[in-house]
Structures are given as structure tokens and as C-alpha cells.
Design a protein around this motif. Structure first.
Motif, PDB file in Angstrom:
ATOM      1  N   ASN A  14       0.823  -1.201   0.000  1.00 44.95           N
ATOM      2  CA  ASN A  14       0.000   0.000   0.000  1.00 44.95           C
ATOM      3  C   ASN A  14       0.858   1.253   0.000  1.00 44.95           C
ATOM      4  O   ASN A  14       1.948   1.274   0.564  1.00 44.95           O
ATOM      5  N   ALA A  19      -3.571   2.933  -0.460  1.00 41.48           N
ATOM      6  CA  ALA A  19      -4.014   2.377  -1.740  1.00 41.48           C
ATOM      7  C   ALA A  19      -3.023   1.338  -2.247  1.00 41.48           C
ATOM      8  O   ALA A  19      -1.808   1.536  -2.169  1.00 41.48           O
ATOM      9  N   THR A  23      -0.463  -0.453  -4.434  1.00 41.61           N
ATOM     10  CA  THR A  23       0.456   0.136  -5.406  1.00 41.61           C
ATOM     11  C   THR A  23       1.561  -0.859  -5.731  1.00 41.61           C
ATOM     12  O   THR A  23       1.991  -1.621  -4.873  1.00 41.61           O
TER      13      THR A  23
END
Length: 161
Positions: free
Chosen positions: A78, A83, A85
Motif C-alpha cells: 500500500n 491504496a 500500489t
């Protein structure tokens, strides 16, 4: 059908060892306090080596001198906002000077710490990235590549809006 192009986030990292210990930063993230090698995003107009030097200075207050490319790594975790990634990391190993006590560390960096390999391995649940321990392991086993392996063409040294 036109699908969006996948683009990993490019990061640079400095692996700094001295007297059997490695310099890590403790940083405040969305997942709490995490440990990382001095690392961050490659910025437009800079070479990966220059990015590693900049990140080390911003996060540790120390001037980093890259001596070798440790490796190029691809991993997923994250981002700072949580998020998912994919990261493409250029890790360099080298030396660092003394910390400048007048220099303020980057926002989010709580402190720097020198840890032994055993302490780093034991702290794996607190690592910012799965690449922290992998880079230390590669460094310990002597993996090194010539800095000339990373080429930055002059065309990439112009800021892109």
C-alpha cells in the motif's frame, strides 16, 4: 477496447551500513509507525542516483554517496494513503556522512535508527515495504552492480509537466 496503461511507481532507496548496523528511518504512515531504508519517489528531471542522494538527505539529514547499485526490485504494497500500489525500486548502497543537526527531517519521519541485521529481521512486521529486509539481505551477501548500469539520458533530465 482501450484499457488504461499500468504504470508502477518508481522509487529510489539508500542502503547505508556502518559498523555492522544499517541506517533506517522510522516514519508515520497510514498504517502507523513503519521502518524503511531512506527512500522515496523519483522526481522528474533527476537520475535514480541523484534521487537516492536527495531522499537520504531529506530523511536522515546525512549526505549519501552511492557506491554501487544494489538492485532493481518490483514489489506491491500500500502507498502512504493505503491504496494498493506496485513499486519499482532502484536501491543503491554506499556511505553517508554525519547527520546535520540543524536540518529538519522530512514530514512524517520520526527519527533515524541504526539497527543490526537481526534487529531488522525481527522488526519485519513494521517494515514499510517487503523490500527493506530483501535489500539488507542482498547487501549482506555482497550483491553489487556497477553504478554505470543505471543510465539517465539527457532527455530525461528535463522537467515534464
Amino acid at each position: 477496447m482501450n484499457t488504461p496503461r499500468w504504470k508502477p511507481s518508481v522509487t529510489v532507496a539508500a542502503v547505508i551500513a556502518r559498523d555492522g548496523r544499517y541506517l533506517l528511518v522510522e516514519e508515520d504512515t497510514a498504517d502507523g509507525l513503519r521502518l524503511n531504508t531512506p527512500a522515496g519517489h523519483l522526481e522528474p528531471g533527476e537520475s535514480p542516483q541523484d534521487g537516492a542522494v536527495r531522499e537520504a538527505l531529506e530523511e536522515t539529514g546525512r549526505v549519501f554517496t552511492p557506491e554501487a547499485l544494489l538492485g532493481v526490485y518490483l514489489a506491491a504494497s500500500n502507498d502512504a494513503q493505503g491504496a494498493p500500489t506496485t513499486w519499482l525500486r532502484f536501491a543503491f548502497c554506499g556511505s553517508a556522512g554525519a547527520a546535520d543537526p540543524a536540518r529538519t527531517l522530512d514530514t512524517g519521519i520520526v527519527r533515524t535508527v541504526w539497527l543490526t541485521p537481526a534487529e531488522i529481521e525481527a522488526s519485519r512486521p513494521r517494515h514499510r515495504s517487503p523490500l527493506v529486509w530483501r535489500c539488507v539481505q542482498d547487501h549482506l551477501r555482497g550483491q553489487r552492480f556497477d553504478l554505470a548500469a543505471v543510465v539517465t539520458d539527457a532527455s530525461a533530465q528535463h522537467r515534464i509537466a
